[in-house]
Motif scaffolding. Sequence first.
Motif, PDB file in Angstrom:
ATOM      1  N   SER A   5       0.871  -1.172   0.000  1.00 23.01           N
ATOM      2  CA  SER A   5       0.000   0.000   0.000  1.00 23.01           C
ATOM      3  C   SER A   5       0.905   1.218   0.000  1.00 23.01           C
ATOM      4  CB  SER A   5      -0.916   0.014   1.230  1.00 23.01           C
ATOM      5  OG  SER A   5      -1.807   1.117   1.165  1.00 23.01           O
ATOM      6  N   SER A   6       0.498   2.243  -0.725  1.00 20.63           N
ATOM      7  CA  SER A   6       1.316   3.452  -0.786  1.00 20.63           C
ATOM      8  C   SER A   6       0.437   4.687  -0.908  1.00 20.63           C
ATOM      9  CB  SER A   6       2.285   3.393  -1.975  1.00 20.63           C
ATOM     10  OG  SER A   6       1.590   3.428  -3.203  1.00 20.63           O
ATOM     11  N   VAL A   7       1.053   5.824  -0.597  1.00 16.42           N
ATOM     12  CA  VAL A   7       0.414   7.118  -0.805  1.00 16.42           C
ATOM     13  C   VAL A   7       1.420   7.978  -1.562  1.00 16.42           C
ATOM     14  CG1 VAL A   7       1.079   8.038   1.482  1.00 16.42           C
ATOM     15  CG2 VAL A   7      -0.897   9.004   0.269  1.00 16.42           C
ATOM     16  N   ASP A   8       0.962   8.576  -2.675  1.00 15.32           N
ATOM     17  CA  ASP A   8       1.818   9.315  -3.605  1.00 15.32           C
ATOM     18  C   ASP A   8       1.468  10.792  -3.623  1.00 15.32           C
ATOM     19  OD1 ASP A   8       2.709   6.802  -4.406  1.00 15.32           O
ATOM     20  OD2 ASP A   8       1.523   6.788  -6.244  1.00 15.32           O
ATOM     21  N   TYR A   9       2.501  11.593  -3.761  1.00 21.57           N
ATOM     22  CA  TYR A   9       2.326  13.026  -3.957  1.00 21.57           C
ATOM     23  C   TYR A   9       3.115  13.424  -5.199  1.00 21.57           C
ATOM     24  CZ  TYR A   9       2.846  18.079  -3.076  1.00 21.57           C
ATOM     25  OH  TYR A   9       2.851  19.445  -3.176  1.00 21.57           O
ATOM     26  N   ASN A  10       2.407  13.791  -6.251  1.00 19.20           N
ATOM     27  CA  ASN A  10       3.019  14.256  -7.496  1.00 19.20           C
ATOM     28  C   ASN A  10       2.977  15.781  -7.501  1.00 19.20           C
ATOM     29  OD1 ASN A  10       3.391  11.620  -8.781  1.00 19.20           O
ATOM     30  ND2 ASN A  10       1.169  11.562  -8.776  1.00 19.20           N
ATOM     31  N   PHE A  11       4.066  16.389  -7.903  1.00 16.76           N
ATOM     32  CA  PHE A  11       4.150  17.853  -7.862  1.00 16.76           C
ATOM     33  C   PHE A  11       4.924  18.365  -9.063  1.00 16.76           C
ATOM     34  CE2 PHE A  11       7.062  15.757  -4.909  1.00 16.76           C
ATOM     35  CZ  PHE A  11       8.306  16.115  -5.412  1.00 16.76           C
ATOM     36  N   ASN A  12       4.921  19.680  -9.237  1.00 16.82           N
ATOM     37  CA  ASN A  12       5.699  20.284 -10.316  1.00 16.82           C
ATOM     38  C   ASN A  12       7.171  19.987 -10.090  1.00 16.82           C
ATOM     39  OD1 ASN A  12       3.448  21.412 -11.581  1.00 16.82           O
ATOM     40  ND2 ASN A  12       3.550  23.245 -10.319  1.00 16.82           N
ATOM     41  N   THR A  13       7.907  19.897 -11.164  1.00 19.06           N
ATOM     42  CA  THR A  13       9.328  19.568 -11.120  1.00 19.06           C
ATOM     43  C   THR A  13      10.066  20.425 -10.093  1.00 19.06           C
ATOM     44  OG1 THR A  13       9.266  18.911 -13.426  1.00 19.06           O
ATOM     45  CG2 THR A  13      11.430  19.440 -12.502  1.00 19.06           C
ATOM     46  N   LEU A  14      10.818  19.749  -9.241  1.00 20.67           N
ATOM     47  CA  LEU A  14      11.617  20.416  -8.215  1.00 20.67           C
ATOM     48  C   LEU A  14      13.079  20.132  -8.513  1.00 20.67           C
ATOM     49  CD1 LEU A  14      11.585  21.954  -5.486  1.00 20.67           C
ATOM     50  CD2 LEU A  14      11.401  19.730  -4.368  1.00 20.67           C
TER      51      LEU A  14
ATOM     52  N   ILE B 293       5.237   7.214   0.017  1.00 18.44           N
ATOM     53  CA  ILE B 293       5.474   6.427   1.231  1.00 18.44           C
ATOM     54  C   ILE B 293       4.804   5.079   0.967  1.00 18.44           C
ATOM     55  CG2 ILE B 293       5.124   6.224   3.721  1.00 18.44           C
ATOM     56  CD1 ILE B 293       6.731   8.724   3.025  1.00 18.44           C
ATOM     57  N   LEU B 294       5.558   3.986   1.121  1.00 14.75           N
ATOM     58  CA  LEU B 294       5.049   2.659   0.788  1.00 14.75           C
ATOM     59  C   LEU B 294       5.372   1.683   1.906  1.00 14.75           C
ATOM     60  CD1 LEU B 294       5.057   0.806  -2.502  1.00 14.75           C
ATOM     61  CD2 LEU B 294       6.411  -0.220  -0.694  1.00 14.75           C
ATOM     62  N   ILE B 295       4.454   0.749   2.131  1.00 15.03           N
ATOM     63  CA  ILE B 295       4.711  -0.361   3.035  1.00 15.03           C
ATOM     64  C   ILE B 295       4.512  -1.652   2.248  1.00 15.03           C
ATOM     65  CG2 ILE B 295       2.354  -0.308   3.979  1.00 15.03           C
ATOM     66  CD1 ILE B 295       3.711  -1.290   6.679  1.00 15.03           C
ATOM     67  N   ALA B 296       5.488  -2.553   2.369  1.00 11.44           N
ATOM     68  CA  ALA B 296       5.459  -3.844   1.661  1.00 11.44           C
ATOM     69  C   ALA B 296       6.413  -4.786   2.366  1.00 11.44           C
ATOM     70  CB  ALA B 296       5.858  -3.666   0.199  1.00 11.44           C
TER      71      ALA B 296
ATOM     72  N   ILE C  98       8.762  -1.111   8.974  1.00 13.23           N
ATOM     73  CA  ILE C  98       9.647  -0.587   7.935  1.00 13.23           C
ATOM     74  C   ILE C  98       8.799  -0.054   6.785  1.00 13.23           C
ATOM     75  CG2 ILE C  98      11.426  -1.158   6.241  1.00 13.23           C
ATOM     76  CD1 ILE C  98      12.369  -3.349   8.223  1.00 13.23           C
ATOM     77  N   TYR C  99       9.116   1.151   6.368  1.00 12.80           N
ATOM     78  CA  TYR C  99       8.459   1.796   5.232  1.00 12.80           C
ATOM     79  C   TYR C  99       9.513   2.142   4.197  1.00 12.80           C
ATOM     80  CZ  TYR C  99       4.363   2.259   8.190  1.00 12.80           C
ATOM     81  OH  TYR C  99       3.284   1.980   8.992  1.00 12.80           O
ATOM     82  N   GLN C 100       9.068   2.420   2.997  1.00 15.36           N
ATOM     83  CA  GLN C 100       9.960   2.917   1.955  1.00 15.36           C
ATOM     84  C   GLN C 100       9.582   4.355   1.637  1.00 15.36           C
ATOM     85  OE1 GLN C 100       9.766   0.459  -1.547  1.00 15.36           O
ATOM     86  NE2 GLN C 100      10.405  -1.381  -0.454  1.00 15.36           N
ATOM     87  N   LEU C 101      10.603   5.191   1.569  1.00 13.51           N
ATOM     88  CA  LEU C 101      10.446   6.528   1.023  1.00 13.51           C
ATOM     89  C   LEU C 101      10.927   6.427  -0.408  1.00 13.51           C
ATOM     90  CD1 LEU C 101       9.796   9.546   1.456  1.00 13.51           C
ATOM     91  CD2 LEU C 101      12.211   9.852   1.960  1.00 13.51           C
ATOM     92  N   ARG C 102      10.112   6.872  -1.355  1.00 18.89           N
ATOM     93  CA  ARG C 102      10.427   6.730  -2.770  1.00 18.89           C
ATOM     94  C   ARG C 102      10.325   8.084  -3.459  1.00 18.89           C
ATOM     95  NH1 ARG C 102       7.948   1.582  -5.468  1.00 18.89           N
ATOM     96  NH2 ARG C 102       8.884  -0.022  -4.169  1.00 18.89           N
ATOM     97  N   VAL C 103      11.179   8.298  -4.441  1.00 23.31           N
ATOM     98  CA  VAL C 103      11.070   9.480  -5.294  1.00 23.31           C
ATOM     99  C   VAL C 103      11.172   9.049  -6.750  1.00 23.31           C
ATOM    100  CG1 VAL C 103      12.035  11.079  -3.590  1.00 23.31           C
ATOM    101  CG2 VAL C 103      13.554  10.028  -5.271  1.00 23.31           C
ATOM    102  N   LYS C 104      10.606   9.872  -7.614  1.00 24.29           N
ATOM    103  CA  LYS C 104      10.765   9.721  -9.056  1.00 24.29           C
ATOM    104  C   LYS C 104      11.387  10.997  -9.588  1.00 24.29           C
ATOM    105  CE  LYS C 104       7.371   6.447 -10.683  1.00 24.29           C
ATOM    106  NZ  LYS C 104       6.293   6.204 -11.633  1.00 24.29           N
ATOM    107  N   ALA C 105      12.288  10.829 -10.531  1.00 23.88           N
ATOM    108  CA  ALA C 105      12.893  11.989 -11.180  1.00 23.88           C
ATOM    109  C   ALA C 105      11.968  12.543 -12.258  1.00 23.88           C
ATOM    110  CB  ALA C 105      14.243  11.619 -11.780  1.00 23.88           C
ATOM    111  N   PHE C 106      11.323  11.662 -12.996  1.00 20.42           N
ATOM    112  CA  PHE C 106      10.438  12.056 -14.090  1.00 20.42           C
ATOM    113  C   PHE C 106       9.118  11.317 -13.938  1.00 20.42           C
ATOM    114  CE2 PHE C 106      14.813  12.251 -15.562  1.00 20.42           C
ATOM    115  CZ  PHE C 106      14.893  13.551 -16.052  1.00 20.42           C
TER     116      PHE C 106
END
Length: 161
Positions: A53-62, A139-142, A80-88
């Motif tokens: 399960s995860s919760v995502d926040y998409n925003f303008n390019t930072l 933020i993801l838990i798996a 234990i959780y995962q913090l994740r980012v995407k570049a694009f």
Amino acid sequence: MIFDFNKNADISVWKIVDDRVMGGISQGRFSLTDEGYGKFHGLVTTESNGGFSSVDYNFNTLEVGSKDKLKVRLKGDGKIYQLRVKAFSSDRHNYIKEISTSGDWETFEIPLAYMYPSWRGNKLNIPNFDKDQITSITILIANGKRENFEILLDSIELIKS
């Protein structure tokens, strides 16, 4: 500041993504507490080939630099959780850092360069985060088992170095 949770925060920009997208039955929820914290909670189960399960926040390019860090203040539940980012936004893969929570309020400072690439739970054979931008945080838990979870979020910042 990437996101400051408070009583007036618009959390409608955060979206739940569960294993239901691939047939699972896990279910996460995201709400704002009376105190103004983001509350991500629910049940993860591996039934029906699920497990996250995860919760995502998409925003303008930072724009980010090679030595920048994410600073996250949260209160976990000892899991234990995962913090994740995407570049694009078009990337399939994420860059990940696992966070072991203690059950108390904690502040994590995570160098972007320490975040490793992963897709569908598999580490990729490409460099750790080395991009000049980010467009989302997750933020993801798996943890590979059936469990209830709850994490409170206070703030997520970018620390420029």
